[in-house]
Design a protein around this motif. Structure first.
Motif, PDB file in Angstrom:
ATOM      1  N   ASP A 114       2.986  -0.670   4.229  1.00 54.43           N
ATOM      2  CA  ASP A 114       2.615   0.592   3.624  1.00 54.43           C
ATOM      3  C   ASP A 114       3.807   1.536   3.587  1.00 54.43           C
ATOM      4  O   ASP A 114       4.677   1.501   4.461  1.00 54.43           O
ATOM      5  CB  ASP A 114       1.375   1.208   4.284  1.00 54.43           C
ATOM      6  N   GLY A 115       3.883   2.313   2.496  1.00 53.28           N
ATOM      7  CA  GLY A 115       5.022   3.215   2.327  1.00 53.28           C
ATOM      8  C   GLY A 115       4.929   4.008   1.045  1.00 53.28           C
ATOM      9  O   GLY A 115       3.853   4.519   0.687  1.00 53.28           O
ATOM     10  N   ASP A 133       4.380  -0.460   9.017  1.00 54.80           N
ATOM     11  CA  ASP A 133       4.371   0.922   8.537  1.00 54.80           C
ATOM     12  C   ASP A 133       5.836   1.249   8.218  1.00 54.80           C
ATOM     13  O   ASP A 133       6.623   1.538   9.120  1.00 54.80           O
ATOM     14  CB  ASP A 133       3.817   1.809   9.652  1.00 54.80           C
ATOM     15  N   THR A 134       6.207   1.178   6.941  1.00 61.08           N
ATOM     16  CA  THR A 134       7.630   1.333   6.602  1.00 61.08           C
ATOM     17  C   THR A 134       8.107   2.770   6.788  1.00 61.08           C
ATOM     18  O   THR A 134       9.309   3.009   6.890  1.00 61.08           O
ATOM     19  CB  THR A 134       7.934   0.874   5.157  1.00 61.08           C
ATOM     20  N   GLY A 188      -4.339   8.659   4.146  1.00 58.40           N
ATOM     21  CA  GLY A 188      -5.176   7.661   4.799  1.00 58.40           C
ATOM     22  C   GLY A 188      -4.599   6.261   4.699  1.00 58.40           C
ATOM     23  O   GLY A 188      -5.203   5.291   5.138  1.00 58.40           O
ATOM     24  N   LYS A 189      -3.390   6.187   4.147  1.00 55.62           N
ATOM     25  CA  LYS A 189      -2.685   4.905   3.970  1.00 55.62           C
ATOM     26  C   LYS A 189      -2.565   4.108   5.263  1.00 55.62           C
ATOM     27  O   LYS A 189      -2.801   2.915   5.289  1.00 55.62           O
ATOM     28  CB  LYS A 189      -1.259   5.269   3.566  1.00 55.62           C
ATOM     29  N   GLY A 190      -2.156   4.785   6.318  1.00 54.98           N
ATOM     30  CA  GLY A 190      -1.920   4.106   7.595  1.00 54.98           C
ATOM     31  C   GLY A 190      -3.208   3.512   8.145  1.00 54.98           C
ATOM     32  O   GLY A 190      -3.248   2.345   8.546  1.00 54.98           O
ATOM     33  N   ILE A 197       0.866  -1.192   0.000  1.00 56.19           N
ATOM     34  CA  ILE A 197       0.000   0.000   0.000  1.00 56.19           C
ATOM     35  C   ILE A 197       0.898   1.237   0.000  1.00 56.19           C
ATOM     36  O   ILE A 197       1.593   1.516   0.979  1.00 56.19           O
ATOM     37  CB  ILE A 197      -0.955   0.004   1.205  1.00 56.19           C
ATOM     38  N   ASP A 198       0.905   1.952  -1.112  1.00 60.30           N
ATOM     39  CA  ASP A 198       1.738   3.147  -1.230  1.00 60.30           C
ATOM     40  C   ASP A 198       0.867   4.389  -1.382  1.00 60.30           C
ATOM     41  O   ASP A 198      -0.322   4.298  -1.682  1.00 60.30           O
ATOM     42  CB  ASP A 198       2.667   3.010  -2.451  1.00 60.30           C
TER      43      ASP A 198
END
Ligand code: DC
Length: 204
Positions: A109-110, A35-36, A17-19, A10-11
């Motif tokens: 995600d990142g 959470d990168t 709102g990614k996190g 997920i980028d």
């Protein structure tokens, strides 16, 4: 869910709102979540404390991701700067890939998960929103924490970070060719999460 490897990438830009989407998706499917951005924030925090960036990245341990100051604006700024250094990014690859390959499923995600870290991820999402909407959300969040930053300052920070993340030579922020785009500008959190779960469910 079986113990097979299933990686969800997920980028997207800051405050899209990614996190929130990533945590909800991980909880829904029972996957582990990384959470990168925290890796780059932990390196940024060490640089602010006087360490050299590449050395800090190479010596990073999971406990560093628990430091209490990682969400501050100063650390976010430092993270965005160290994230442009190729050697820093290289030092963080192995940790991210081994997390992605853990049995039972993983959500990372990142900014470069679908393009560089996990180009073969089973599902790729690019979660975005307009800079104004993202700045508004960040502004409300900061205000809730008692910050006196103005909306204009927050918007300028968001735009500066976007520009730096997209313009850098190494692993710039961009959607993978096969990523599903989710623009959350006019969505509630529930709608964004539902869209993400639908997109991932199709790949399971
Ligand atoms: O997602 P975040 O705001 O916590 O990320 C902090 C900074 O780290 C961001 O400005 C860009 C960088 N980053 C990156 O370059 N690659 C990632 N996979 C995650 C974050």
């Amino acid at each position: 869910m079986s113990e097979r490897v299933f990686t969800v990438a997920i980028d997207g830009p800051a405050a899209a709102g990614k996190g929130t989407v990533s945590k909800a998706v991980a909880a829904h499917f029972g996957f582990a979540h990384l959470d990168t951005g925290l890796l780059y924030r932990a390196v940024g925090a060490k640089v602010l404390a006087g360490q050299e960036a590449e050395a800090a990245a190479s010596a990073l341990v999971p406990a560093d991701l628990e430091a209490s100051n990682l969400r501050s604006s100063a650390v976010a700024e430092a993270a965005s700067k160290v994230a442009a250094i190729e050697a820093v990014r290289a030092a963080l690859v192995a940790f991210q890939r081994s997390f992605a390959e853990r049995p039972g499923g993983a959500v990372l995600d990142g900014r470069d998960i679908g393009t560089v870290i996990c180009p073969d991820a089973a599902a790729k999402l690019f979660v975005t929103a307009s800079a104004e909407v993202r700045a508004r959300r960040r502004f409300e969040e900061l205000r809730g924490k008692g910050s006196d930053e103005t909306f204009a300052q927050v918007l300028a920070d968001v735009e500066a970070r976007d520009a730096r993340d997209m313009a850098r030579a190494h692993a710039p922020l961009r959607p993978a060719d096969d990523a599903v785009l989710i623009d959350t500008s006019d969505m509630t959190i529930e709608q964004a999460v539902a869209a993400a779960i639908d997109a991932i469910g199709l790949r399971l």
